[in-house]
Design a protein around this motif. Structure first.
Motif, PDB file in Angstrom:
ATOM      1  N   LEU A   9       0.820  -1.258  -0.147  1.00 16.55           N
ATOM      2  CA  LEU A   9       0.098  -0.185  -0.092  1.00 16.55           C
ATOM      3  C   LEU A   9       0.775   1.278   0.119  1.00 16.55           C
ATOM      4  O   LEU A   9       0.385   2.234  -0.681  1.00 16.55           O
ATOM      5  CB  LEU A   9      -0.892   0.019   1.180  1.00 16.55           C
ATOM      6  CG  LEU A   9      -1.883  -1.235   1.399  1.00 16.55           C
ATOM      7  CD1 LEU A   9      -2.691  -1.224   2.773  1.00 16.55           C
ATOM      8  CD2 LEU A   9      -2.793  -1.093  -0.059  1.00 16.55           C
ATOM      9  N   ARG A  10       1.941   1.232   0.934  1.00 11.55           N
ATOM     10  CA  ARG A  10       2.587   2.531   1.078  1.00 11.55           C
ATOM     11  C   ARG A  10       4.060   2.094   1.082  1.00 11.55           C
ATOM     12  O   ARG A  10       4.492   1.036   1.629  1.00 11.55           O
ATOM     13  CB  ARG A  10       2.387   3.232   2.344  1.00 11.55           C
ATOM     14  CG  ARG A  10       0.970   3.994   2.159  1.00 11.55           C
ATOM     15  CD  ARG A  10       0.685   4.775   3.430  1.00 11.55           C
ATOM     16  NE  ARG A  10      -0.498   5.250   3.500  1.00 11.55           N
ATOM     17  CZ  ARG A  10      -0.893   6.518   3.245  1.00 11.55           C
ATOM     18  NH1 ARG A  10       0.533   7.430   2.754  1.00 11.55           N
ATOM     19  NH2 ARG A  10      -1.991   7.222   3.237  1.00 11.55           N
ATOM     20  N   ASP A  65       1.752   3.898   9.650  1.00 11.07           N
ATOM     21  CA  ASP A  65       0.928   3.968   8.491  1.00 11.07           C
ATOM     22  C   ASP A  65       1.201   2.505   7.887  1.00 11.07           C
ATOM     23  O   ASP A  65       2.295   1.838   7.957  1.00 11.07           O
ATOM     24  CB  ASP A  65       1.543   4.839   7.226  1.00 11.07           C
ATOM     25  CG  ASP A  65       2.775   5.082   7.411  1.00 11.07           C
ATOM     26  OD1 ASP A  65       3.553   4.843   8.497  1.00 11.07           O
ATOM     27  OD2 ASP A  65       3.578   5.334   6.214  1.00 11.07           O
ATOM     28  N   ALA A  67       1.853  -0.195   5.457  1.00 10.63           N
ATOM     29  CA  ALA A  67       2.640  -0.524   4.302  1.00 10.63           C
ATOM     30  C   ALA A  67       2.313  -1.753   3.415  1.00 10.63           C
ATOM     31  O   ALA A  67       2.025  -1.512   2.278  1.00 10.63           O
ATOM     32  CB  ALA A  67       4.130  -0.477   4.610  1.00 10.63           C
ATOM     33  N   GLU A  98       2.839  -4.338  -6.432  1.00 16.48           N
ATOM     34  CA  GLU A  98       2.003  -3.900  -5.558  1.00 16.48           C
ATOM     35  C   GLU A  98       1.149  -4.888  -5.168  1.00 16.48           C
ATOM     36  O   GLU A  98       0.030  -4.697  -4.255  1.00 16.48           O
ATOM     37  CB  GLU A  98       0.767  -2.763  -6.415  1.00 16.48           C
ATOM     38  CG  GLU A  98       0.202  -3.665  -7.574  1.00 16.48           C
ATOM     39  CD  GLU A  98      -0.681  -2.541  -8.141  1.00 16.48           C
ATOM     40  OE1 GLU A  98      -0.664  -1.453  -8.117  1.00 16.48           O
ATOM     41  OE2 GLU A  98      -1.607  -3.104  -8.763  1.00 16.48           O
TER      42      GLU A  98
END
Lengths: 149, 149
Positions: free
Chosen positions: A93-94, A131, A133, B86
């Motif tokens: 995601l990040r 956050d 990841a 991703e």
């Protein structure tokens, strides 16, 4: 590996809602990224060259997603040694940037008490600001640990 | 391909803007889980594997084999693009063992909209028994290349 349908569920088999104690990995230095690139073959310049990361719109070189994802296996196997990881998947995601570390944790989402006990785990890897990841899911099966396991 | 194997023109027939999806299968590739390679991978991924088994994520290393890398480069579109991972999934029937020969069957699908490259790999024994399936999803990111100074 054991054959399906031959082993009873152990008395301390986890239940839905049980937590897998969080573990920290990293920080992943530039040198660590270079070493992972060497052993994995993933020498994408995005992870190794600041100008490539900038050109892709990133503030710094991102840690290889697969390096972060790889931390799920030791998380699970340090939690319990009597598991076979049948499935493991994740969405990236990040980015986590070079020099940063991650905190990996998990939770039992579902338990199936069939002929071969099975757990569905939700897994998360979080960056330094908490956050998300990577969010992952694993299907693990009961397996009697071998003498070296 | 440049020294690192990325972002060089490859004379691709599959420009990123092309309309239809493209699917390519490679001929089977023989690989071996060498003890030294496995040990290096374990060291850099905080691995918890013992007892002669290969880390769960180790097969991503085979995405860097020349035939696979060449295919990735071709389908990405060459200079000006980089792959950003991703998603990843593994489904195991049997754990892989150290110092064992396996056969890879790999296919790559290039999706035009959105620009993605999906790699699927089946890992089987020399006798044809399937051990694992992998899927790797790569987003294709255009680079904001700065003019040479």
């Amino acid at each position: 590996m054991i054959e399906a349908g031959t082993e009873p569920m152990p008395p301390d088999w986890p239940k839905a809602g049980d937590e897998i104690r969080a573990q920290n990995f990293g920080p992943f230095t530039r040198e660590a990224l270079a070493r992972y690139a060497a052993v994995s073959g993933d020498d994408n310049p995005l992870h190794l060259e600041p100008h490539a990361a900038r050109a892709a719109g990133l503030a710094g070189m991102p840690v290889h997603g697969m390096l972060i994802f790889s931390c799920f296996e030791p998380l699970i196997m340090r939690w319990r040694r009597d598991l076979f990881i049948a499935r493991l998947s994740g969405k990236f995601l990040r980015p986590v940037l070079a020099g940063e570390g991650i905190r990996v944790s998990g939770r039992v989402m579902r338990r199936q008490d069939g002929s071969r006990p099975e757990l569905i785990l939700r897994l998360t890897a979080r960056g330094p600001k908490n956050d998300l990841a990577i969010v992952g899911e694993a299907t693990v099966l009961y397996e009697i640990p071998g003498p070296l396991g | 391909m440049n020294a690192r194997g990325h972002a060089q023109p490859v004379g691709s027939d599959f420009a990123p803007e092309s309309g239809a999806d493209t699917l390519i299968r490679l001929p089977p590739i023989r690989v071996r889980t060498g003890a030294g390679e496995v040990a290096g991978f374990l060291r850099e991924t905080g691995g918890a594997r013992t007892g002669g088994f290969v880390p769960l994520t180790f097969p991503v290393r085979w995405l860097a084999l020349p035939a696979v890398r060449g295919l990735i480069l071709q389908l990405i579109g060459g200079q000006g693009f980089l792959p950003v991972q991703e998603g990843q999934s593994f489904a195991y029937e049997h754990e892989l063992r150290i110092e064992t020969d396996y056969v890879l069957d790999i296919e790559a699908r290039r999706a035009a909209k959105p620009p993605r490259l999906i790699l699927r790999m089946a890992v089987s024994t020399g006798q044809g028994e399937i051990c694992a399936h992998l899927e790797t999803v790569l987003r294709i990111v255009p680079l904001n290349l700065e003019p040479a100074s």
